[in-house]
Motif scaffolding. Structure first.
Motif, PDB file in Angstrom:
ATOM      1  N   SER A 100      81.951  13.304  84.476  1.00 55.03           N
ATOM      2  CA  SER A 100      80.603  12.999  84.940  1.00 55.03           C
ATOM      3  C   SER A 100      79.799  14.305  84.928  1.00 55.03           C
ATOM      4  O   SER A 100      80.244  15.306  84.410  1.00 55.03           O
ATOM      5  CB  SER A 100      80.667  12.408  86.352  1.00 55.03           C
ATOM      6  OG  SER A 100      81.458  11.245  86.374  1.00 55.03           O
ATOM      7  N   GLU A 120      80.295   7.951  79.956  1.00 57.68           N
ATOM      8  CA  GLU A 120      79.588   6.714  79.616  1.00 57.68           C
ATOM      9  C   GLU A 120      78.243   7.067  78.993  1.00 57.68           C
ATOM     10  O   GLU A 120      77.597   8.050  79.376  1.00 57.68           O
ATOM     11  CB  GLU A 120      79.366   5.849  80.862  1.00 57.68           C
ATOM     12  CG  GLU A 120      78.701   4.523  80.531  1.00 57.68           C
ATOM     13  CD  GLU A 120      78.781   3.498  81.659  1.00 57.68           C
ATOM     14  OE1 GLU A 120      78.471   2.321  81.389  1.00 57.68           O
ATOM     15  OE2 GLU A 120      79.150   3.870  82.780  1.00 57.68           O
ATOM     16  N   ASP A 180      75.037   6.691  79.218  1.00 60.00           N
ATOM     17  CA  ASP A 180      74.023   6.209  80.161  1.00 60.00           C
ATOM     18  C   ASP A 180      72.675   5.961  79.508  1.00 60.00           C
ATOM     19  O   ASP A 180      71.903   5.113  79.958  1.00 60.00           O
ATOM     20  CB  ASP A 180      73.846   7.219  81.298  1.00 60.00           C
ATOM     21  CG  ASP A 180      75.072   7.294  82.192  1.00 60.00           C
ATOM     22  OD1 ASP A 180      75.676   6.244  82.432  1.00 60.00           O
ATOM     23  OD2 ASP A 180      75.423   8.400  82.629  1.00 60.00           O
ATOM     24  N   ARG A 222      77.234  -1.939  80.402  1.00 59.23           N
ATOM     25  CA  ARG A 222      77.693  -0.832  81.239  1.00 59.23           C
ATOM     26  C   ARG A 222      79.171  -1.013  81.576  1.00 59.23           C
ATOM     27  O   ARG A 222      79.639  -2.110  81.852  1.00 59.23           O
ATOM     28  CB  ARG A 222      76.891  -0.757  82.541  1.00 59.23           C
ATOM     29  CG  ARG A 222      75.516  -0.140  82.380  1.00 59.23           C
ATOM     30  CD  ARG A 222      74.883   0.128  83.748  1.00 59.23           C
ATOM     31  NE  ARG A 222      75.659   1.119  84.501  1.00 59.23           N
ATOM     32  CZ  ARG A 222      75.512   2.429  84.338  1.00 59.23           C
ATOM     33  NH1 ARG A 222      74.662   2.902  83.460  1.00 59.23           N
ATOM     34  NH2 ARG A 222      76.226   3.259  85.065  1.00 59.23           N
ATOM     35  N   ASP A 230      81.391   2.711  85.964  1.00 59.19           N
ATOM     36  CA  ASP A 230      81.420   4.122  86.324  1.00 59.19           C
ATOM     37  C   ASP A 230      82.596   4.769  85.618  1.00 59.19           C
ATOM     38  O   ASP A 230      83.393   4.107  84.952  1.00 59.19           O
ATOM     39  CB  ASP A 230      81.496   4.326  87.844  1.00 59.19           C
ATOM     40  CG  ASP A 230      82.735   3.712  88.465  1.00 59.19           C
ATOM     41  OD1 ASP A 230      83.789   3.670  87.799  1.00 59.19           O
ATOM     42  OD2 ASP A 230      82.656   3.265  89.614  1.00 59.19           O
ATOM     43  N   ASN A 231      82.696   6.090  85.744  1.00 55.75           N
ATOM     44  CA  ASN A 231      83.729   6.808  85.016  1.00 55.75           C
ATOM     45  C   ASN A 231      85.125   6.605  85.599  1.00 55.75           C
ATOM     46  O   ASN A 231      86.112   6.934  84.943  1.00 55.75           O
ATOM     47  CB  ASN A 231      83.383   8.303  84.941  1.00 55.75           C
ATOM     48  CG  ASN A 231      82.389   8.598  83.833  1.00 55.75           C
ATOM     49  OD1 ASN A 231      82.248   7.821  82.898  1.00 55.75           O
ATOM     50  ND2 ASN A 231      81.686   9.722  83.946  1.00 55.75           N
ATOM     51  N   GLY A 246      82.736   5.934  96.949  1.00 59.43           N
ATOM     52  CA  GLY A 246      83.267   6.019  95.598  1.00 59.43           C
ATOM     53  C   GLY A 246      84.770   5.963  95.535  1.00 59.43           C
ATOM     54  O   GLY A 246      85.346   5.751  94.460  1.00 59.43           O
ATOM     55  N   THR A 287      86.443   2.579  93.831  1.00 62.00           N
ATOM     56  CA  THR A 287      86.697   2.434  92.395  1.00 62.00           C
ATOM     57  C   THR A 287      87.803   3.371  91.931  1.00 62.00           C
ATOM     58  O   THR A 287      88.506   3.067  90.964  1.00 62.00           O
ATOM     59  CB  THR A 287      85.426   2.694  91.577  1.00 62.00           C
ATOM     60  OG1 THR A 287      84.875   3.977  91.914  1.00 62.00           O
ATOM     61  CG2 THR A 287      84.387   1.617  91.845  1.00 62.00           C
TER      62      THR A 287
END
Length: 278
Positions: free
Chosen positions: A65, A150, A152, A160, A163-164, A227, A230
């Motif tokens: 990220s 990703e 973005d 999508r 998230d990473n 977070g 995930t």
């Protein structure tokens, strides 16, 4: 932790130490400062850790990220952005800066890097995913470190990945790696939010107690600590595929080398199919 779980955790850490191919995921907070700008010292530390692992002969794919944070630093904009378009635009500015810094930092170890920007289509379309796998295999043969994020700038709600954390676990399963290491700004999975709860204790291993741990995380994950949900889901996905996964602190000294030494770093997720007793 029971004696049986402790023994399984020890064997799982031995498996992690012997990993020949590893996905390392670094989150935004592991790469940016308090103002959400890209932090050169944190990035160099991550590269140092990866280089130490590669010196052991381990192939490493990095899911990184930090593109939006790098864009913020370059554009001198306020951290609070009102639109998705602004975030996407910042990612396009920052991604180039992020890769430039990785190129500079890995050059200290005479190592080349390669960039992948992916969407859900790339993971779901069989032909595209096969091409991705083949390219990664070739880069490993060349001694190049693939760096994935990703895409973005073009990702809509329909394409999508999310998230990473989900991206890194999908790649870990797809290219059949031996270990996923998720680096974050906390030391693993805790019984509470360690940023607000002084009594929160680190959970050393997650195995048959996954349901209990997931419920605990869902209950305690709030704000910036949210977070972790995930991360736990991604680690579980890899464990179900038969490989160990570790969530650990990115700022821990020599964190990846300590994983390679089978030290009890962070929280390890035990392979669901069990660990050999040999």
């Amino acid at each position: 932790m029971s004696e049986a779980v402790a023994a399984d955790a020890e064997r799982a850490r031995a498996l992690a130490a012997d990993a020949e191919r590893v996905v390392v995921k670094a989150g935004t907070n592991s790469l940016t400062d308090e103002d959400s700008n890209l932090d050169d010292a944190k990035l160099d530390k991550l590269v140092d850790d990866i280089a130490a692992l590669r010196e052991r002969g381990t192939d490493v794919l990095l899911v990184s990220s930090g593109a939006v944070g790098a864009g913020l630093g370059m554009m001198a904009l306020d951290e609070d952005r009102e639109t998705v378009e602004e975030s996407q635009a910042l990612s396009t500015v920052g991604q180039g800066r992020l890769m430039h810094r990785y190129t500079e930092s890995f050059a200290r170890y005479d190592t080349q890097v390669a960039q992948f920007l992916l969407t859900q289509h790339d993971l779901e379309d069989p032909e595209r995913y096969t091409n991705l796998q083949n390219t990664i295999e070739t880069l490993f043969e060349w001694g190049v470190v693939p760096i994935v994020n990703e895409n973005d700038a073009v990702a809509t709600e329909e394409i999508r990945i999310g998230d990473n954390d989900m991206l890194s676990s999908s790649l870990a399963v797809g290219i059949d790696v031996d270990l996923l290491v998720t680096l974050t700004d906390v030391g693993g999975v805790y019984t509470g939010n360690p940023k607000h709860d002084a009594d929160a204790e680190r959970i050393e291993a997650v195995g048959e107690n996954y349901g209990e741990i997931q419920a605990l995380v869902d209950e305690t994950a709030t704000g910036a600590f949210g977070g972790i949900q995930t991360k736990v889901e991604g680690a579980r996905k890899v464990a179900e595929h038969g490989s160990p996964a570790i969530i650990a602190a990115s700022d821990a000294p020599d964190v990846l080398e300590r994983v390679a030494e089978a030290e009890p770093v962070g929280t390890i997720f035990l392979p669901v199919n069990g660990v050999d007793n040999e």
